[in-house]
Scaffold this active site. Structure first.
Site, PDB file in Angstrom:
ATOM      1  CG  LEU A 148      -2.113  -1.175   1.168  1.00 36.31           C
ATOM      2  CD1 LEU A 148      -2.805  -1.353   2.539  1.00 36.31           C
ATOM      3  CD2 LEU A 148      -2.954  -1.030   0.260  1.00 36.31           C
ATOM      4  CE  LYS A 172       6.023   0.089   8.154  1.00 39.10           C
ATOM      5  NZ  LYS A 172       5.056  -0.427   7.353  1.00 39.10           N
ATOM      6  CE1 TYR A 183       4.810   4.869   5.018  1.00 45.69           C
ATOM      7  CE2 TYR A 183       3.949   6.593   6.214  1.00 45.69           C
ATOM      8  CZ  TYR A 183       5.208   6.033   5.556  1.00 45.69           C
ATOM      9  OH  TYR A 183       6.480   6.539   5.486  1.00 45.69           O
ATOM     10  CB  CYS A 184       2.840  -0.066   3.228  1.00 43.68           C
ATOM     11  SG  CYS A 184       3.212  -1.024   2.191  1.00 43.68           S
ATOM     12  N   PRO A 185       1.279  -1.643   6.310  1.00 45.64           N
ATOM     13  CG  PRO A 185      -0.813  -2.476   7.424  1.00 45.64           C
ATOM     14  CD  PRO A 185      -0.033  -1.200   6.312  1.00 45.64           C
TER      15      PRO A 185
END
Length: 279
Positions: free
Chosen positions: A93, A161, A148-150
């Site tokens: 993502l 992160k 975001y973009c996990p």
């Protein structure tokens, strides 16, 4: 049973450094470049290759992001903030790229038995842990909810992160890619993606579940290590590590064969990105 040797241990590593030239390249060229290298390295026409790249003010969307119900409004917001949206040719993502984010791609040949997908991720995790071993910080690989973009290979320190790993497989070549949030504020980057999803979703229930971004769970390495760290600092750490893992490390560029392949791969991703252009 004897464990497989580390994928980082190669007879030779070719380094293609685009950590400065990437700032004047269109970001979609980076994804075409990795596809080109997969084809070349996978066919054993080039050695294992590490490519470093930096692009300024770009938001890289995943294919699922292009299905957001109010995508146009989200894209307009990103552009208004000075970011160029592009869509990559692989999963995952939205992620933010800017001058303080270093991307590293490791392109490896699959060889006879192939490379298990987790083994590719583990090689990148091993590399990053080795590069930052002297910091004394514990780098974990697990999904960070609210980032975001996990993904299951989110890299974090103290629950925050700073990196995400992805893979691209093509023509018996494997590209293991990581973005490292090195400089500035990781939370500020997350705020941008949070607002993008807010505008592009407007609270609608969709088949695909998009992340509810919480900026407080994301940070840069400079923030997490408590000292100023630059992209070039991390580049040097990478060079030291690759040199220690190979018989021969050299700086190279695309071969004539790769230069022939590149336009075809660029055209494919450019076609996908034409859908994002404003009418």
């Amino acid at each position: 049973m004897e464990s497989a040797p580390s994928l980082l241990s190669q007879d030779q590593w070719r380094l293609i450094d685009q950590s400065t030239t990437g700032l004047i390249m269109p970001a979609i060229q980076s994804f075409a470049m990795d596809d080109t290298l997969c084809a070349s390295v996978g066919a054993h026409l080039a050695p294992a290759t590490a490519r470093t790249w930096v692009h300024d003010n770009t938001v890289v969307l995943g294919i699922q992001d292009t299905k957001l119900p109010y995508l146009a409004e989200g894209l307009d917001y990103l552009r208004s903030e000075g970011f160029k949206p592009i869509v990559r040719n692989s999963g995952g993502l939205a992620v933010v790229l800017d001058k303080g984010v270093l991307n590293i791609s490791l392109i490896l040949p699959e060889k006879e038995k192939g490379i298990d997908i987790n083994r590719g991720y583990d090689a990148m995790l091993e590399l990053i842990r080795s590069m930052f071993a002297e910091s004394g910080k514990n780098i974990e690989a697990r999904e960070i909810i609210g980032s975001y973009c996990p993904g299951s290979y989110d890299l974090s320190i103290g629950g925050k992160k700073f990196a995400g790993i992805s893979q691209r497989r093509l023509r018996r070549g494997v590209a293991v890619q990581i973005y490292l949030s090195v400089e500035d504020s990781g939370g500020r980057r997350a705020e941008l993606i949070k607002e993008f999803y807010s505008l592009a979703l407007k609270g609608e229930i969709t088949k695909f579940t998009y992340p509810t971004v919480r900026p407080e769970v994301m940070a840069s390495l400079s923030e997490l290590l408590g000292k100023p760290l630059t992209v070039q600092d991390v580049m040097l750490m990478l060079l030291v590590e690759l040199k220690a893992r190979s018989g021969y490390l050299y700086s190279g560029q695309l071969t004539p064969h790769e230069l022939d392949l590149l336009p075809g791969y660029y055209e494919r991703i450019a076609e996908r990105n034409a859908l994002l252009e404003k009418p």
